[in-house]
Design a protein around this motif. Structure first.
Motif, PDB file in Angstrom:
ATOM      1  N   ALA A  79       0.808  -1.219   0.000  1.00  0.00           N
ATOM      2  CA  ALA A  79       0.000   0.000   0.000  1.00  0.00           C
ATOM      3  C   ALA A  79       0.844   1.274   0.000  1.00  0.00           C
ATOM      4  O   ALA A  79       0.545   2.230  -0.725  1.00  0.00           O
ATOM      5  CB  ALA A  79      -0.940  -0.004   1.202  1.00  0.00           C
ATOM      6  N   ALA A  80       1.881   1.304   0.804  1.00  0.00           N
ATOM      7  CA  ALA A  80       2.699   2.520   0.900  1.00  0.00           C
ATOM      8  C   ALA A  80       3.322   2.871  -0.449  1.00  0.00           C
ATOM      9  O   ALA A  80       3.316   4.043  -0.862  1.00  0.00           O
ATOM     10  CB  ALA A  80       3.777   2.348   1.965  1.00  0.00           C
ATOM     11  N   ASP A  81       3.851   1.864  -1.135  1.00  0.00           N
ATOM     12  CA  ASP A  81       4.447   2.110  -2.455  1.00  0.00           C
ATOM     13  C   ASP A  81       3.388   2.586  -3.449  1.00  0.00           C
ATOM     14  O   ASP A  81       3.638   3.508  -4.239  1.00  0.00           O
ATOM     15  CB  ASP A  81       5.116   0.839  -2.984  1.00  0.00           C
ATOM     16  CG  ASP A  81       6.407   0.507  -2.239  1.00  0.00           C
ATOM     17  OD1 ASP A  81       6.953   1.416  -1.570  1.00  0.00           O
ATOM     18  OD2 ASP A  81       6.844  -0.649  -2.318  1.00  0.00           O
ATOM     19  N   LEU A  86       0.824   7.188  -6.431  1.00  0.00           N
ATOM     20  CA  LEU A  86      -0.380   7.973  -6.715  1.00  0.00           C
ATOM     21  C   LEU A  86      -0.233   9.444  -6.315  1.00  0.00           C
ATOM     22  O   LEU A  86      -0.887  10.317  -6.900  1.00  0.00           O
ATOM     23  CB  LEU A  86      -1.580   7.388  -5.951  1.00  0.00           C
ATOM     24  CG  LEU A  86      -2.278   6.156  -6.510  1.00  0.00           C
ATOM     25  CD1 LEU A  86      -3.394   5.734  -5.569  1.00  0.00           C
ATOM     26  CD2 LEU A  86      -2.843   6.428  -7.904  1.00  0.00           C
ATOM     27  N   LYS A  87       0.603   9.706  -5.337  1.00  0.00           N
ATOM     28  CA  LYS A  87       0.663  11.025  -4.701  1.00  0.00           C
ATOM     29  C   LYS A  87       0.696  12.183  -5.685  1.00  0.00           C
ATOM     30  O   LYS A  87      -0.053  13.161  -5.528  1.00  0.00           O
ATOM     31  CB  LYS A  87       1.872  11.083  -3.768  1.00  0.00           C
ATOM     32  CG  LYS A  87       1.969  12.387  -2.993  1.00  0.00           C
ATOM     33  CD  LYS A  87       3.092  12.315  -1.963  1.00  0.00           C
ATOM     34  CE  LYS A  87       3.153  13.596  -1.145  1.00  0.00           C
ATOM     35  NZ  LYS A  87       4.205  13.534  -0.094  1.00  0.00           N
ATOM     36  N   ASP A  88       1.535  12.093  -6.688  1.00  0.00           N
ATOM     37  CA  ASP A  88       1.687  13.209  -7.630  1.00  0.00           C
ATOM     38  C   ASP A  88       0.852  13.030  -8.898  1.00  0.00           C
ATOM     39  O   ASP A  88       0.982  13.820  -9.835  1.00  0.00           O
ATOM     40  CB  ASP A  88       3.163  13.362  -8.004  1.00  0.00           C
ATOM     41  CG  ASP A  88       4.011  13.800  -6.817  1.00  0.00           C
ATOM     42  OD1 ASP A  88       3.536  14.629  -6.025  1.00  0.00           O
ATOM     43  OD2 ASP A  88       5.141  13.284  -6.680  1.00  0.00           O
ATOM     44  N   GLY A 102      -6.034  -3.019   7.744  1.00  0.00           N
ATOM     45  CA  GLY A 102      -5.029  -2.195   8.400  1.00  0.00           C
ATOM     46  C   GLY A 102      -4.673  -0.901   7.699  1.00  0.00           C
ATOM     47  O   GLY A 102      -3.893  -0.114   8.227  1.00  0.00           O
ATOM     48  N   ILE A 103      -5.232  -0.659   6.508  1.00  0.00           N
ATOM     49  CA  ILE A 103      -4.908   0.567   5.775  1.00  0.00           C
ATOM     50  C   ILE A 103      -6.034   1.569   5.998  1.00  0.00           C
ATOM     51  O   ILE A 103      -7.084   1.515   5.370  1.00  0.00           O
ATOM     52  CB  ILE A 103      -4.698   0.284   4.275  1.00  0.00           C
ATOM     53  CG1 ILE A 103      -3.632  -0.787   4.093  1.00  0.00           C
ATOM     54  CG2 ILE A 103      -4.307   1.565   3.554  1.00  0.00           C
ATOM     55  CD1 ILE A 103      -2.289  -0.454   4.705  1.00  0.00           C
ATOM     56  N   SER A 104      -5.825   2.479   6.923  1.00  0.00           N
ATOM     57  CA  SER A 104      -6.842   3.434   7.342  1.00  0.00           C
ATOM     58  C   SER A 104      -6.841   4.671   6.453  1.00  0.00           C
ATOM     59  O   SER A 104      -5.918   4.894   5.656  1.00  0.00           O
ATOM     60  CB  SER A 104      -6.577   3.862   8.786  1.00  0.00           C
ATOM     61  OG  SER A 104      -5.341   4.567   8.866  1.00  0.00           O
ATOM     62  N   HIS A 111       0.146   9.572   3.253  1.00  0.00           N
ATOM     63  CA  HIS A 111       0.981   9.220   2.106  1.00  0.00           C
ATOM     64  C   HIS A 111       0.544   9.914   0.818  1.00  0.00           C
ATOM     65  O   HIS A 111       1.132   9.685  -0.244  1.00  0.00           O
ATOM     66  CB  HIS A 111       0.973   7.698   1.894  1.00  0.00           C
ATOM     67  CG  HIS A 111       1.771   6.950   2.919  1.00  0.00           C
ATOM     68  ND1 HIS A 111       1.327   6.757   4.207  1.00  0.00           N
ATOM     69  CD2 HIS A 111       2.998   6.352   2.851  1.00  0.00           C
ATOM     70  CE1 HIS A 111       2.229   6.075   4.886  1.00  0.00           C
ATOM     71  NE2 HIS A 111       3.252   5.824   4.096  1.00  0.00           N
ATOM     72  N   LEU A 112      -0.479  10.752   0.911  1.00  0.00           N
ATOM     73  CA  LEU A 112      -0.967  11.487  -0.258  1.00  0.00           C
ATOM     74  C   LEU A 112      -0.871  12.985   0.029  1.00  0.00           C
ATOM     75  O   LEU A 112      -0.575  13.397   1.143  1.00  0.00           O
ATOM     76  CB  LEU A 112      -2.413  11.085  -0.566  1.00  0.00           C
ATOM     77  CG  LEU A 112      -2.623   9.624  -0.986  1.00  0.00           C
ATOM     78  CD1 LEU A 112      -4.109   9.258  -0.936  1.00  0.00           C
ATOM     79  CD2 LEU A 112      -2.060   9.371  -2.388  1.00  0.00           C
TER      80      LEU A 112
END
Length: 280
Positions: A79-81, A86-88, A102-104, A111-112
């Motif tokens: 998920a983190a990767d 996606l962030k940019d 577990g991914i809230s 992370h965004l």
């Protein structure tokens, strides 16, 4: 309108396929507006394309700017990767959705970019037959239109409940783990029937139909389970005798404890997952 939305599944496992199958079967969104991608398994993408007519693409070929809803459907460890990629590429009007344990929404927001719309979703295994009890919790920046669109989308898997994210652990105890409690109950009811000489397959069908009928009775009227129980419990009758055995053997307490223990473990696992992802 939801029908005009474009949805991308980042991950192509069983949960992604369950959702894709429901969306396509119920014609909620046209198949050519559904996208799926994964890290490297091209054969899996080709299978989904052939089976559902959706667009199976590599991550580089995904038209990020045209997507309305991004659904994180990979393993939680990835998920983190995925969020970093996606962030940019996403805008605040696009929605990032987690169906991962577990991914809230807080983890996604961290992370965004600031102001990104996020939603956390938790289905159960009955999503495979479009009968899931699914929880939905919006993030801090998510508007109500997005919530309603995602809720409508998730209806392809069953019934959707809008809850506070702080209630996700108890929801897990009730609905996420809930099917297993009923399977356990059915297992022992089936065993009792077989021990008294009944055919195993017939007993299984009898028990399943009994539970289905009881569930439909609850859903078809406003009466509480306790009221319906009382109506079918005649003094000194067979049902009263069975219920008395449950009470003597702490059947009610056992059910409550199952829910509480599953909820407690859900909280522990979420904390462990979040800690592992932060330090990785």
């Amino acid at each position: 309108m939801l029908r005009e939305k474009r949805v991308a599944f980042l991950g192509a496992g069983s949960m992604a396929e369950s959702m894709i199958a429901g969306i396509v079967q119920k014609e909620i969104i046209p198949a050519d507006q559904l996208y799926v991608t994964n890290n490297s398994n091209q054969m899996r993408l080709q299978q989904l394309n052939a089976k559902y007519g959706i667009q199976a693409l590599t991550k580089d070929a995904l038209p990020y700017g045209e997507i309305d809803l991004f659904i994180l459907a990979m393993k939680p460890q990835g998920a983190a990767d995925a969020l970093g990629e996606l962030k940019d590429k996403v805008r605040p009007d696009q929605v990032v959705i987690s169906v991962l344990a577990g991914i809230s929404t807080e983890f996604m927001e961290d992370h965004l970019k600031d102001g990104q719309q996020t939603i956390r979703v938790m289905p159960n295994t009955s999503s495979m037959i479009q009968e899931s009890a699914t929880a939905l919790s919006p993030g801090r920046h998510t508007d109500m239109d997005s919530v309603l669109h995602v809720k409508e989308l998730l209806s392809c898997m069953g019934k959707v409940f809008l809850i506070e994210e702080s209630q996700m652990d108890i929801f897990t105890g009730l609905a996420g783990s809930g099917p297993a409690y009923f399977y356990y109950l059915m297992e022992h009811m089936e065993k009792a029937g077989v021990e008294k000489g009944m055919d195993e397959n017939m007993v299984r069908e009898i028990v399943a139909q009994t539970i289905l009928g009881a569930a439909k009775m609850i859903l078809s009227n406003d009466e509480a389970p306790s009221s319906l129980r009382e109506k079918v419990t005649s003094p000194n009758g067979t049902t009263a005798s069975g219920l008395e055995a449950l009470r003597k053997n702490n059947g009610g307490k056992a059910i409550s404890e199952a829910v509480y223990h599953a909820a407690k473990r859900s909280k522990e696992l979420n904390e462990e997952m979040a800690g592992a992802l932060v330090t990785s």
